[in-house]
Structure formats: C-alpha cells, structure tokens
Design an enzyme around this catalytic site. Structure first.
Site, PDB file in Angstrom:
ATOM      1  N   ASP A 151       0.829  -1.208   0.000  1.00 25.97           N
ATOM      2  CA  ASP A 151       0.000   0.000   0.000  1.00 25.97           C
ATOM      3  C   ASP A 151       0.866   1.263   0.000  1.00 25.97           C
ATOM      4  O   ASP A 151       1.968   1.261   0.549  1.00 25.97           O
ATOM      5  CB  ASP A 151      -0.913  -0.025   1.239  1.00 25.97           C
ATOM      6  CG  ASP A 151      -2.101   0.910   1.106  1.00 25.97           C
ATOM      7  OD1 ASP A 151      -2.287   1.498   0.024  1.00 25.97           O
ATOM      8  OD2 ASP A 151      -2.850   1.058   2.090  1.00 25.97           O
ATOM      9  N   LEU A 200      11.193 -20.376  -4.184  1.00 26.55           N
ATOM     10  CA  LEU A 200      10.124 -19.504  -3.682  1.00 26.55           C
ATOM     11  C   LEU A 200       8.859 -19.635  -4.526  1.00 26.55           C
ATOM     12  O   LEU A 200       8.930 -19.660  -5.757  1.00 26.55           O
ATOM     13  CB  LEU A 200      10.607 -18.041  -3.742  1.00 26.55           C
ATOM     14  CG  LEU A 200       9.559 -16.983  -3.372  1.00 26.55           C
ATOM     15  CD1 LEU A 200       9.260 -17.010  -1.874  1.00 26.55           C
ATOM     16  CD2 LEU A 200      10.037 -15.584  -3.786  1.00 26.55           C
ATOM     17  N   HIS A 247       3.092   3.274  -8.947  1.00 28.26           N
ATOM     18  CA  HIS A 247       2.877   1.849  -9.228  1.00 28.26           C
ATOM     19  C   HIS A 247       4.100   1.235  -9.918  1.00 28.26           C
ATOM     20  O   HIS A 247       4.465   0.094  -9.636  1.00 28.26           O
ATOM     21  CB  HIS A 247       1.622   1.659 -10.090  1.00 28.26           C
ATOM     22  CG  HIS A 247       0.355   2.057  -9.391  1.00 28.26           C
ATOM     23  ND1 HIS A 247       0.108   1.746  -8.066  1.00 28.26           N
ATOM     24  CD2 HIS A 247      -0.743   2.748  -9.822  1.00 28.26           C
ATOM     25  CE1 HIS A 247      -1.082   2.232  -7.721  1.00 28.26           C
ATOM     26  NE2 HIS A 247      -1.612   2.845  -8.767  1.00 28.26           N
TER      27      HIS A 247
HETATM   28  C1  FPP Z   1      -1.342   0.273  -3.494  1.00 25.86           C
HETATM   29  O1  FPP Z   1      -1.069   1.618  -3.657  1.00 25.86           O
HETATM   30  C2  FPP Z   1      -1.123  -0.563  -4.675  1.00 25.86           C
HETATM   31  C3  FPP Z   1      -2.092  -1.088  -5.524  1.00 25.86           C
HETATM   32  C4  FPP Z   1      -3.520  -0.837  -5.388  1.00 25.86           C
HETATM   33  C5  FPP Z   1      -1.839  -1.981  -6.640  1.00 25.86           C
HETATM   34  C6  FPP Z   1      -0.637  -1.792  -7.456  1.00 25.86           C
HETATM   35  C7  FPP Z   1       0.490  -2.650  -7.047  1.00 25.86           C
HETATM   36  C8  FPP Z   1       1.662  -2.631  -7.675  1.00 25.86           C
HETATM   37  C9  FPP Z   1       1.872  -1.741  -8.823  1.00 25.86           C
HETATM   38  C10 FPP Z   1       2.767  -3.525  -7.279  1.00 25.86           C
HETATM   39  C11 FPP Z   1       2.972  -4.721  -8.172  1.00 25.86           C
HETATM   40  C12 FPP Z   1       1.906  -5.000  -9.116  1.00 25.86           C
HETATM   41  C13 FPP Z   1       1.839  -5.933 -10.091  1.00 25.86           C
HETATM   42  C14 FPP Z   1       0.691  -5.825 -11.026  1.00 25.86           C
HETATM   43  C15 FPP Z   1       2.798  -7.033 -10.290  1.00 25.86           C
HETATM   44  P1  FPP Z   1      -2.264   2.673  -3.653  1.00 25.86           P
HETATM   45  O2  FPP Z   1      -2.522   3.063  -5.059  1.00 25.86           O
HETATM   46  O3  FPP Z   1      -3.455   2.124  -2.939  1.00 25.86           O
HETATM   47  O4  FPP Z   1      -1.617   3.836  -2.859  1.00 25.86           O
HETATM   48  P2  FPP Z   1      -2.374   4.994  -2.044  1.00 25.86           P
HETATM   49  O5  FPP Z   1      -3.182   4.324  -0.977  1.00 25.86           O
HETATM   50  O6  FPP Z   1      -1.246   5.791  -1.495  1.00 25.86           O
HETATM   51  O7  FPP Z   1      -3.217   5.737  -3.017  1.00 25.86           O
END
Ligand code: FPP
Length: 253
Positions: A28, A139, A45
């Site tokens: 997060d 893993l 992201h």
């Molecule tokens: C949280 O940050 C992250 C997500 C909702 C998803 C995205 C995850 C990644 C990009 C990492 C790896 C992904 C993949 C597809 C392999 P947020 O957007 O909720 O952050 P915020 O709460 O600060 O807005």
C-alpha cells in the site's frame, strides 16, 4: 536492487531472525509515495513493481518459502479506468519481462483471484507463466490479482453446496480442511505474517480465512520505500511475537 542480469541468489538466512514459511504483503501507499514526490500515481505503481522485485530477492535470500502479494483487489475496479488499465498493463509487463529471471531463480508463480472479468489474452498469459514455472522448487510467488477474500469464500461455498446437492459430498463431512481445500490457496500454507505498508491498519479483504492466526505487522513506509532494512525489521518484529494459536504458548501464561 534487482536487475535483469542478476545472478542466481543463494538462500542465506540472517542470524537471529525467525524466518516465516509464508509472508503475505498488502503493498500500500504507491499513490501517496508518488504524490509526496510530485509525480503521477502511475509512477508510484511503477516503483511499486520494483519494490516487489526487491522483496522477491529478499525472500529468496532469507529463505521464505511463499510470498503472497495483493496487487489488485476486486474493489480496485472502483478506481479511474486509466489507473485500472495501467495496473493491468503492469501485471502483463511484469510477468513477461521478469519471467526469465524468475525462472533462473527457481521461482514458481501462482496467480490467485477471479478469472471472470479478465481479458482472455490475460488469462492465457497467466496460465502460461504458471505452466512455465510449475516445476520450479524455490520460492512460490503468489500474486493476488482481481482477488477478494469474501468472493473467494463465496465461490468455495457455492462449489461445496453444488457438490452436496449433486450428492458428491455429505454436508456433515464438511470441515475446516474441506473449506481450505476449496479456496484459491488450496496448496499453500496459511501466512505466518501479513505486512501492510503505508501505516494503514486493516486487512481490506486480503486472505481473510487464511489469516486466522497470522501475525499482523503494519509498517509506516509506503510500498515503494520498503527496502531490505524494512524487511529485516519485519523479521525481527516477527521473532518477538509469541504465537499461541489460542493455547498458552511457550511461557505457559
Ligand atoms: C497500493 O497503492 C497498490 C495497488 C492498489 C496496486 C498496485 C500494485 C503494484 C503496482 C505492485 C505490483 C503489481 C503488479 C501488477 C505485479 P495505492 O494506489 O493504494 O496507494 P495509495 O493508498 O497511497 O493511493
């Protein structure tokens, strides 16, 4: 830092640390990381994917057997369409660009979540990476994508009820093991620890059944800032926890 040409990593557990078999991560804070740096959310992201690569390497280095990451929840569909499609693109790019390195590092990939609602080409890609890494013995990287724990449990209930109505199983024989085996995580042990980054303190529909006895560790760093020091700190926190599973634990009180 991970690189395409990174050498095969030898497992080397750190001294005095307790190593979980299964680590779950709610990644997060990508958006907040980006905002704090005056960048677009999507850049958060992108950096989040780099953090994921790094954490895969730490898990290999420290001897964690399973890593489950929450990368797109069923609730994330509520985000703006361009952000949703950007995250889908990131998953595609991650599995394509990192596949060879993951194979070299003996990583098995599993993608859990609802297939319904995903494009057929993405489903084919997911099936392909799972098949190509199925014989790896290192893993197990479990990517929860289009995942929601309540939907997972609902699907399991639906399939068990269908089996009972069809006379394939006796409802009286359904126990906790039967339900565990009906979940997406059927071959995966329950997580020992679940980490959530960015200071938020909730599970947000992640592995609700499987986390009954997981240690929850909430860290203040946003996911893109989660580095090896953060990882070791989590293992130290875990080493100090007394896991009692409803019993009295080691101290007997
Ligand atoms: C949280 O940050 C992250 C997500 C909702 C998803 C995205 C995850 C990644 C990009 C990492 C790896 C992904 C993949 C597809 C392999 P947020 O957007 O909720 O952050 P915020 O709460 O600060 O807005």
């Amino acid at each position: 830092m991970a690189s395409e040409n990174a050498a095969k990593i030898d497992p080397a557990p750190g001294p005095g640390l307790r190593i979980p078999v299964h680590l779950g991560v709610i990644m997060d804070g990508n958006g907040r990381w980006a905002k704090a740096k005056g960048k677009r959310r999507t850049e958060g992201h992108v950096q989040g994917v780099q953090s994921l690569r790094n954490v895969v390497e730490y898990c290999i280095k420290f001897g964690v057997s399973y890593l489950t990451v929450f990368s797109f929840s069923s609730e994330n569909w509520a985000r703006p369409a361009d952000e949703v499609s950007f995250i889908f693109g990131l998953l595609r790019r991650f599995v394509v660009s990192d596949l060879q390195r993951l194979i070299r590092n003996n990583v098995r990939i599993k993608i859990i979540g609802a297939r319904k609602g995903l494009e057929p080409s993405l489903i084919r890609l997911i099936d392909e990476v799972e098949a190509k890494t199925a014989n790896n013995t290192g893993l197990v990287l479990v990517v929860a994508f289009n995942y929601g724990a309540r939907a997972e449990i609902t699907d399991a209930v639906r399939s068990l009820v269908a089996d009972a109505v069809a006379g394939k199983i006796d409802p009286a024989s359904i126990d906790e093991e039967t339900i565990s085996r009906a979940l997406y995580t059927r071959e995966i042990p329950d997580p020992d620890i679940i980490i959530r980054t960015s200071g938020e303190q909730r599970l947000s529909n992640f592995l609700l059944w499987q986390s009954a006895y997981s240690e929850l560790v909430f860290v203040p760093e946003n996911w893109p800032d989660f580095d090896e020091t953060s990882f070791v700190r989590v293992l130290e926190t875990y080493a100090m926890r007394d896991r009692r599973y409803g019993g009295l634990g080691a101290g007997g009180s």
